[in-house]
Design a protein around this motif. Structure first.
Motif, mmCIF file in Angstrom:
data_model
loop_
_atom_site.group_PDB
_atom_site.id
_atom_site.type_symbol
_atom_site.label_atom_id
_atom_site.label_comp_id
_atom_site.label_asym_id
_atom_site.label_seq_id
_atom_site.Cartn_x
_atom_site.Cartn_y
_atom_site.Cartn_z
ATOM 1 N N PHE A 99 0.842 -1.202 0.000
ATOM 2 C CA PHE A 99 0.000 0.000 0.000
ATOM 3 C C PHE A 99 0.876 1.250 0.000
ATOM 4 C CE2 PHE A 99 -2.135 3.457 2.203
ATOM 5 C CZ PHE A 99 -3.377 3.476 1.607
ATOM 6 N N HIS A 100 1.842 1.250 0.908
ATOM 7 C CA HIS A 100 2.743 2.390 1.029
ATOM 8 C C HIS A 100 3.498 2.633 -0.280
ATOM 9 C CE1 HIS A 100 5.326 5.103 3.414
ATOM 10 N NE2 HIS A 100 6.257 4.726 2.574
ATOM 11 N N ARG A 102 2.791 1.846 -3.321
ATOM 12 C CA ARG A 102 1.956 2.366 -4.406
ATOM 13 C C ARG A 102 1.574 3.816 -4.154
ATOM 14 N NH1 ARG A 102 -0.905 -1.982 -7.566
ATOM 15 N NH2 ARG A 102 -0.562 -3.932 -6.482
ATOM 16 N N MET A 103 1.323 4.159 -2.881
ATOM 17 C CA MET A 103 1.009 5.561 -2.569
ATOM 18 C C MET A 103 2.185 6.461 -2.951
ATOM 19 S SD MET A 103 -2.088 6.011 -1.314
ATOM 20 C CE MET A 103 -2.274 7.369 -0.156
ATOM 21 N N TYR A 104 3.394 5.901 -2.883
ATOM 22 C CA TYR A 104 4.583 6.686 -3.222
ATOM 23 C C TYR A 104 4.999 6.484 -4.678
ATOM 24 C CZ TYR A 104 5.130 8.266 1.528
ATOM 25 O OH TYR A 104 4.914 8.887 2.731
ATOM 26 N N GLY A 105 4.103 5.842 -5.447
ATOM 27 C CA GLY A 105 4.314 5.753 -6.889
ATOM 28 C C GLY A 105 5.435 4.833 -7.335
ATOM 29 N N MET A 106 5.724 3.769 -6.571
ATOM 30 C CA MET A 106 6.802 2.866 -6.990
ATOM 31 C C MET A 106 6.318 1.868 -8.034
ATOM 32 S SD MET A 106 8.584 2.140 -3.289
ATOM 33 C CE MET A 106 9.920 1.117 -3.899
#
Lengths: 331, 257
Positions: A99-100, A102-106
């Motif tokens: 989740f983290h 993806r939130m940071y666009g990885m």
């Protein structure tokens, strides 16, 4: 460039000034510790640096980005581990990290390899598939530290990283923190009110009280500024004793506690007989005398005029009182 | 634009909602209990009751099923508000807010997640209602009903979002449920035609947005409605647009602490 640079950073809540005119520079790769009692303004300070709270006055740059005008850039470059748990306990460890990420666009490939790396770093690889509700407090904390590192932040903020953990778990977390500072070359800013934690982990410490930073230095230098040995003396009549020692030229400083006096002296061992003589001269019988080197607690006492341990309770009550007055739960 | 609408963040917020929903089996079953019993006992208990303007070949079960569907959607959507308050209480809201993701994207992700679960519950209910005796008139009707379902879900997800943005904890939410949600559903004509009300109550019904939702769903599912379809649709669309704006605005003002 400094990892963090603040100028006159101030935060006011109505009449209460939580952070007062803080000027601070943290070098790249440092573990910097903010040491202070509960309610000293540590969390508020970190909230401003992480863009979660707008400063009332002053400026700050985190990894070169302005915290007011370049919020997204700051957010990209920092990792946060909050004082209170901030995980989704209905997701597994791996899902929380995903989740983290993806939130940071990885990207997908980066996500998968990085999740493996950070899990390994905090020793949770075996538990990655478990729901977080089944984790212990220490495991959750480690996962949060791993998550803070997911997106390759430049600066990692740890707000009271070992609050409420048992001593053994605390010791393990310290090891992880030291390890990731070395392996990932990430700058770490942590807050704590545990002396041992600041002493053990930090390359430099800032002592903060009532929103102001009183002194910044390495733990060794801080302890050396006192430059003296400390003599702890106990007796039935402390009032008379305090007065007696106050007039002696070899006593540099007297601090009064509930059941003892602490004297700052040079060459402590040689001063034990002198202390006994002085007491006898004033008709007071000493029940015990001991000599020790200064600790961070003594440094804290020196700069704030109070011990962090006894301060802990009264400060908390004070803040609660202030919070009640202002009708909000901010710290 | 890419910075404001962050597709990956919207997707992962939605994905999280789905995972949490599908793992809470008791919530899925529990959410169907109340509407199922309403339908079963009201539908059979009032079997021969022919309310007001409804044609004689439509029995009460078919009259009330679209109404209960609207309630299922309304209640299901409001859960989004509760989810946000949970996130605040358990600190996860901070993890979301400190990420480099615009508030708009967070609102969109939340809305997508809340709408999906509410619509899923709506479909489950239609399945159950079909089993108990709901007759579906036509495929176009189903498509019309689907449009209304989406609008109802979107409106109330954002109402939940707006209300939860103004609250700090769960305590106040039951107040909202009882004093906003219950009047909205009782005035909507879900259970009986509003012609039974005295005039002043009927006026309240006509300003109740869910009234147009229920009326539109009735048109779609049983082919009967009080107002023309275009009126139901425009009123609900207007309300939906207003709620989306309000929800996004209030959420963007949320203080993380």
């Amino acid at each position: 460039m400094h990892a963090i640079e603040t100028r006159g950073l101030t935060k006011k809540f109505d009449a209460l000034t939580a952070v007062k005119q803080v000027d601070l520079q943290v070098a790249q790769g440092e573990i910097f510790g903010l040491l202070g009692p509960n309610g000293a303004g540590k969390t508020t300070f970190i909230k401003m640096l992480s863009t979660l709270s707008e400063p009332t006055e002053g400026d700050a740059r985190v990894w070169g980005h302005d915290i007011r005008r370049e919020k997204d850039a700051v957010r990209h470059d920092i990792g946060m581990v909050f004082q209170d748990p901030a995980v989704d306990d209905r997701l597994t460890g791996r899902e929380n990290l995903d989740f983290h990420a993806r939130m940071y666009g990885m990207k997908k490939t980066d996500r998968i390899s990085r999740i493996g790396e950070v899990l390994d770093l905090v020793g949770l690889t075996d538990k990655a598939g478990e729901l977080l509700r089944n984790y212990s407090g220490g495991m959750k904390r480690r996962l949060e530290i791993a998550r803070g590192l997911m997106h390759f932040p430049r600066v990692l903020f740890l707000d009271e990283p070992t609050l409420g953990l048992d001593p053994q778990t605390r010791y393990h977390i310290w090891e992880y923190i030291k390890g990731l500072n070395a392996q990932e070359q990430v700058t770490i800013v942590l807050t704590t009110h545990y002396m041992e934690e600041a002493d053990e982990l930090c390359s430099r410490i800032g002592i903060i009280d009532y929103g102001s930073i009183l002194v910044i230095d390495t733990p060794e230098a801080l302890k050396n500024t006192l430059g003296n040995d400390l003599l702890t003396v106990k007796a039935a009549d402390l009032d008379a004793l305090q007065q007696a020692f106050g007039n002696e030229s070899w006593v540099l400083e007297v601090n009064r506690f509930d059941s003892s006096l602490v004297l700052s002296v040079q060459q402590g061992e040689e001063k034990v007989p002198l202390a006994v003589n002085t007491a006898q001269k004033h008709g007071v019988t000493l029940t015990s005398v001991s000599v020790r080197k200064p600790t961070l607690d003594d440094v804290f006492l020196h700069y704030t005029g109070k011990s962090i341990r006894e301060e802990d309770v009264s400060e908390k009550d004070q803040i609660r009182g202030r919070m009640r007055m202002h009708g909000s739960g901010r710290r | 634009m890419k910075n404001i609408i962050n597709i990956q963040a919207i997707y992962v917020l939605w994905l999280r909602e789905m995972k949490r929903y599908l793992r809470a089996k008791s919530r899925i079953v529990g959410s169907l209990g109340m509407p199922f019993f309403f339908l079963l006992f009201l539908g059979t208990g009032f079997k021969n009751f022919r309310p007001g303007t409804v044609p004689p070949d439509v029995d009460y079960l078919n009259f009330v099923a679209p109404g209960i569907l609207a309630i299922v959607l309304q209640m299901g959507s409001m859960m989004t508000g509760i989810a946000i308050l949970w996130d605040r209480q358990f600190g996860f809201l901070k993890e979301i807010m400190v990420a480099p993701v615009s508030r708009i994207s967070i609102v969109l992700g939340r809305t997508a997640g809340g709408m999906t679960t509410a619509l899923f519950q709506g479909f489950l209910f239609i399945g159950v209602a079909f089993f108990v005796g709901l007759r579906i008139e036509s495929i176009t009707g189903v498509i019309v009903a689907l449009c209304f379902m989406v609008l109802i879900a979107c409106s109330f997800v954002n109402l939940g979002l707006a209300i939860s943005s103004l609250m700090r904890d769960m305590q106040g939410f039951s107040l909202v449920m009882n004093f906003i949600m219950v009047p909205i559903f009782l005035l909507s004509g879900a259970l009986f035609p509003v012609e039974q009300f005295p005039v002043w109550v009927r006026v309240l019904s006509y300003i109740d947005p869910l009234f147009y939702g229920v009326d539109g769903l009735r048109y779609g599912l049983i082919g009967v409605s009080k107002f023309p379809l275009w009126l139901d649709f425009s009123m609900l669309l207007l309300f939906c647009a207003f709620m989306v704006g309000l929800g996004a605005y209030l959420f963007s003002k949320v203080d993380v602490d």
